[in-house]
Design an enzyme around this catalytic site. Sequence first.
Site, PDB file in Angstrom:
ATOM      1  N   THR A 106       0.861  -1.184   0.000  1.00  0.00           N
ATOM      2  CA  THR A 106       0.000   0.000   0.000  1.00  0.00           C
ATOM      3  C   THR A 106       0.895   1.230   0.000  1.00  0.00           C
ATOM      4  O   THR A 106       2.034   1.172   0.453  1.00  0.00           O
ATOM      5  CB  THR A 106      -0.905   0.049   1.245  1.00  0.00           C
ATOM      6  OG1 THR A 106      -0.065   0.104   2.392  1.00  0.00           O
ATOM      7  CG2 THR A 106      -1.797  -1.161   1.331  1.00  0.00           C
TER       8      THR A 106
ATOM      9  N   GLU B  70      -6.041  -3.605  -0.451  1.00  0.00           N
ATOM     10  CA  GLU B  70      -6.391  -4.715   0.442  1.00  0.00           C
ATOM     11  C   GLU B  70      -7.581  -5.520  -0.076  1.00  0.00           C
ATOM     12  O   GLU B  70      -7.954  -6.537   0.493  1.00  0.00           O
ATOM     13  CB  GLU B  70      -6.732  -4.159   1.838  1.00  0.00           C
ATOM     14  CG  GLU B  70      -5.528  -3.641   2.616  1.00  0.00           C
ATOM     15  CD  GLU B  70      -5.193  -2.178   2.330  1.00  0.00           C
ATOM     16  OE1 GLU B  70      -5.632  -1.659   1.279  1.00  0.00           O
ATOM     17  OE2 GLU B  70      -4.499  -1.568   3.155  1.00  0.00           O
TER      18      GLU B  70
ATOM     19  N   TRP C 131     -19.919  16.867  10.167  1.00  0.00           N
ATOM     20  CA  TRP C 131     -18.892  16.453   9.227  1.00  0.00           C
ATOM     21  C   TRP C 131     -19.132  17.089   7.866  1.00  0.00           C
ATOM     22  O   TRP C 131     -20.259  17.147   7.390  1.00  0.00           O
ATOM     23  CB  TRP C 131     -18.911  14.924   9.052  1.00  0.00           C
ATOM     24  CG  TRP C 131     -18.350  14.184  10.230  1.00  0.00           C
ATOM     25  CD1 TRP C 131     -18.130  14.701  11.481  1.00  0.00           C
ATOM     26  CD2 TRP C 131     -17.951  12.821  10.263  1.00  0.00           C
ATOM     27  NE1 TRP C 131     -17.621  13.721  12.282  1.00  0.00           N
ATOM     28  CE2 TRP C 131     -17.497  12.563  11.568  1.00  0.00           C
ATOM     29  CE3 TRP C 131     -17.922  11.803   9.320  1.00  0.00           C
ATOM     30  CZ2 TRP C 131     -17.022  11.315  11.947  1.00  0.00           C
ATOM     31  CZ3 TRP C 131     -17.461  10.552   9.695  1.00  0.00           C
ATOM     32  CH2 TRP C 131     -17.007  10.312  11.001  1.00  0.00           C
TER      33      TRP C 131
ATOM     34  N   LYS D 245     -14.168  18.118  10.293  1.00  0.00           N
ATOM     35  CA  LYS D 245     -15.107  18.185  11.414  1.00  0.00           C
ATOM     36  C   LYS D 245     -15.309  19.638  11.796  1.00  0.00           C
ATOM     37  O   LYS D 245     -14.421  20.281  12.319  1.00  0.00           O
ATOM     38  CB  LYS D 245     -14.580  17.374  12.584  1.00  0.00           C
ATOM     39  CG  LYS D 245     -14.580  15.901  12.238  1.00  0.00           C
ATOM     40  CD  LYS D 245     -13.757  15.063  13.185  1.00  0.00           C
ATOM     41  CE  LYS D 245     -13.596  13.690  12.572  1.00  0.00           C
ATOM     42  NZ  LYS D 245     -12.252  13.396  12.099  1.00  0.00           N
TER      43      LYS D 245
HETATM   44  P1  ADP Z   1      -3.823   3.781  -0.452  1.00  0.00           P
HETATM   45  O1  ADP Z   1      -4.688   3.504   0.741  1.00  0.00           O
HETATM   46  O2  ADP Z   1      -2.419   3.456  -0.222  1.00  0.00           O
HETATM   47  O3  ADP Z   1      -4.096   5.082  -1.155  1.00  0.00           O
HETATM   48  P2  ADP Z   1      -5.276   2.338  -2.443  1.00  0.00           P
HETATM   49  O4  ADP Z   1      -4.716   2.714  -3.731  1.00  0.00           O
HETATM   50  O5  ADP Z   1      -5.594   0.958  -2.168  1.00  0.00           O
HETATM   51  O6  ADP Z   1      -4.208   2.676  -1.434  1.00  0.00           O
HETATM   52  O7  ADP Z   1      -6.464   3.302  -2.142  1.00  0.00           O
HETATM   53  C1  ADP Z   1      -7.681   2.888  -1.614  1.00  0.00           C
HETATM   54  C2  ADP Z   1      -8.479   4.086  -1.211  1.00  0.00           C
HETATM   55  O8  ADP Z   1      -8.698   4.970  -2.299  1.00  0.00           O
HETATM   56  C3  ADP Z   1      -9.851   3.753  -0.721  1.00  0.00           C
HETATM   57  O9  ADP Z   1      -9.831   3.302   0.598  1.00  0.00           O
HETATM   58  C4  ADP Z   1     -10.576   5.083  -0.892  1.00  0.00           C
HETATM   59  O10 ADP Z   1     -10.289   5.981   0.162  1.00  0.00           O
HETATM   60  C5  ADP Z   1      -9.950   5.633  -2.138  1.00  0.00           C
HETATM   61  N1  ADP Z   1     -10.807   5.362  -3.291  1.00  0.00           N
HETATM   62  C6  ADP Z   1     -10.674   4.396  -4.217  1.00  0.00           C
HETATM   63  N2  ADP Z   1     -11.639   4.486  -5.149  1.00  0.00           N
HETATM   64  C7  ADP Z   1     -12.416   5.544  -4.803  1.00  0.00           C
HETATM   65  C8  ADP Z   1     -13.596   6.164  -5.354  1.00  0.00           C
HETATM   66  N3  ADP Z   1     -14.159   5.735  -6.477  1.00  0.00           N
HETATM   67  N4  ADP Z   1     -14.119   7.212  -4.691  1.00  0.00           N
HETATM   68  C9  ADP Z   1     -13.566   7.676  -3.553  1.00  0.00           C
HETATM   69  N5  ADP Z   1     -12.465   7.156  -3.005  1.00  0.00           N
HETATM   70  C10 ADP Z   1     -11.884   6.102  -3.611  1.00  0.00           C
END
Ligand code: ADP
Length: 542
Positions: A186, A331, A444, A439
């Site tokens: 990640t 994940e 929120w 917040k």
């Molecule tokens: P990192 O947590 O390292 O950025 P990822 O690339 O796995 O790794 O990112 C996952 C996160 O990206 C999600 O938990 C979410 O917060 C965000 N995310 C992914 N797709 C979307 C989406 N379509 N809309 C909003 N947030 C998104």
Amino acid sequence: MLGLMQSQPLLISSMIDFAERHHGEGEIVSRRVEGDIHRCTYKDIAGRSRQVANALDAMKLAFGDRVATLAWNGYRHLELYFGVSGSGRVLHTLNPRLHPDQIVWIANHSEDQVLCFDMTFLPIVKAVHARCTTIKHFIALCDAASLPADSGIPGLQSYEAWMGSQASKYTWPEFDENSASSMCYTSGTTGNPKAALYSHRSTILHAWAGAMPDALNMSARDSVLPVVPMFHVNAWGLPYSAAMTGAKMVFPGPAMDGKSIFDLIESENVTFAAGVPTVWQMMLGHMQQGGLRFSTLKRTVIGGSACPPAMIAAFNDDYGVEVLHAWGMTEMSPLGTVCTLKNKHTAMDASQKMAVRIKQGRGIYGVDMKIVDDLGAELPWDGKAFGDLLVKGPWVIREYFKGEGGSPLVNGWFPTGDVATIDPDGYLQITDRSKDVIKSGGEWISSIDVENIAMAHPAVAMAACIGMKHPKWDERPVVVVVKKPGAEVSREALLAFFEGKTAKWQIPDDVIFIDAIPLGATGKMQKVKLRETLKDYQLPTA
Ligand code: ADP
């Protein structure tokens, strides 16, 4: 009583076997680091994947050993996808956009034995190889003639010489489908990066579910362009779903700018493309400037961060391209939800459909989800209540590699770190990442909502909303904006643009114009960096 059907482990090798046998002539087109366009078929990829497997055997690499890549999307990377995992080793796709120190840390943590890299990344490999203590073999993804003589990297071989000397006959081994197949770290926005370790079973089930009509709807009639890198959660599983369906694959290589992507879509009759919003922002900009149109593109999946409604509308209304807004994470292999309409929506008018399409979509079969309050109590699916989003399913993580961080699960559910609502039809809407939510006065404010409104202004190229400390309200939102080249908008005009589009108290207190918003290794806005840059910023006093 047990069922009497054949028991066959779900192994990644079966996908390339299938593609070779049933779609042998299916095309794989790659823009190469060398600059040219390379063409081959699934039959070629299958044979060369077996050569890779033989080459790994010849190195006496053990079952489960990690083979790392630092590579763009291309046919050689695809061969490694199948050759490495198919032969029982674990493919570790390193992200070349990370800082070299992070690459060293990750390569040592995963104990990579081999590193295969595109020549673009030779400078990185030169800088890190001495510190990557477990890597015994360095392989440059090029032919023997292109191998630099004086790289200083011990034992550097060219990929073509390394695997080219091997036989293409090879019998894929059979083993437990739960064996590890690939891994991805990640981005580690907080603390050290942690790795998701995928299995053959999880990869196949994910690719299968991902190919279904209400997910990415992939078929043998598609020409698929993954702009999302193969080092970012296995390009969202597209290489596997493509092999499973026989879809044509088109790889962009290192050329990710708007013009190159558009040209490739047109020249290869791409029907389906996948990428993060920032990539499409660049491509739409290129198209708008040149008055260009698509000839074949039908749909595009956009995820990784929230897709602004203005982008969904631009694709749909201006270019007739369906946007599949999708949500997931490393994940989760990564697919969790994809936004496609239900039968009940078909008769709706365009604006009603749009109200559905802007959400992150419905859970695909295999992923279960729920939202909970601070005490862990499940919240209703009413589209209003928002809470922490938890997921579970056969391609959702159980534990990080080497047990880092202990068990992440809460009663069997994985907490995503996202805050969301779910409506009565099961459509998820991400309100925010829990650490980005603002917040204000006990309420929120969704940073995504604020950004989406700003992005709808014609002069705005990119917008990031962050919370700033406020003596009375705890935090107040400000929106950091990058203007489109040549476009003008004042602070006052942009703030006025929010009027009537959101509750008054959710309108940002200020607009900060900057030249560029820092982007992370996967193309997401880095709000942590942005906050650092703005640490001396003072909110205007009302
Ligand atoms: P990192 O947590 O390292 O950025 P990822 O690339 O796995 O790794 O990112 C996952 C996160 O990206 C999600 O938990 C979410 O917060 C965000 N995310 C992914 N797709 C979307 C989406 N379509 N809309 C909003 N947030 C998104």
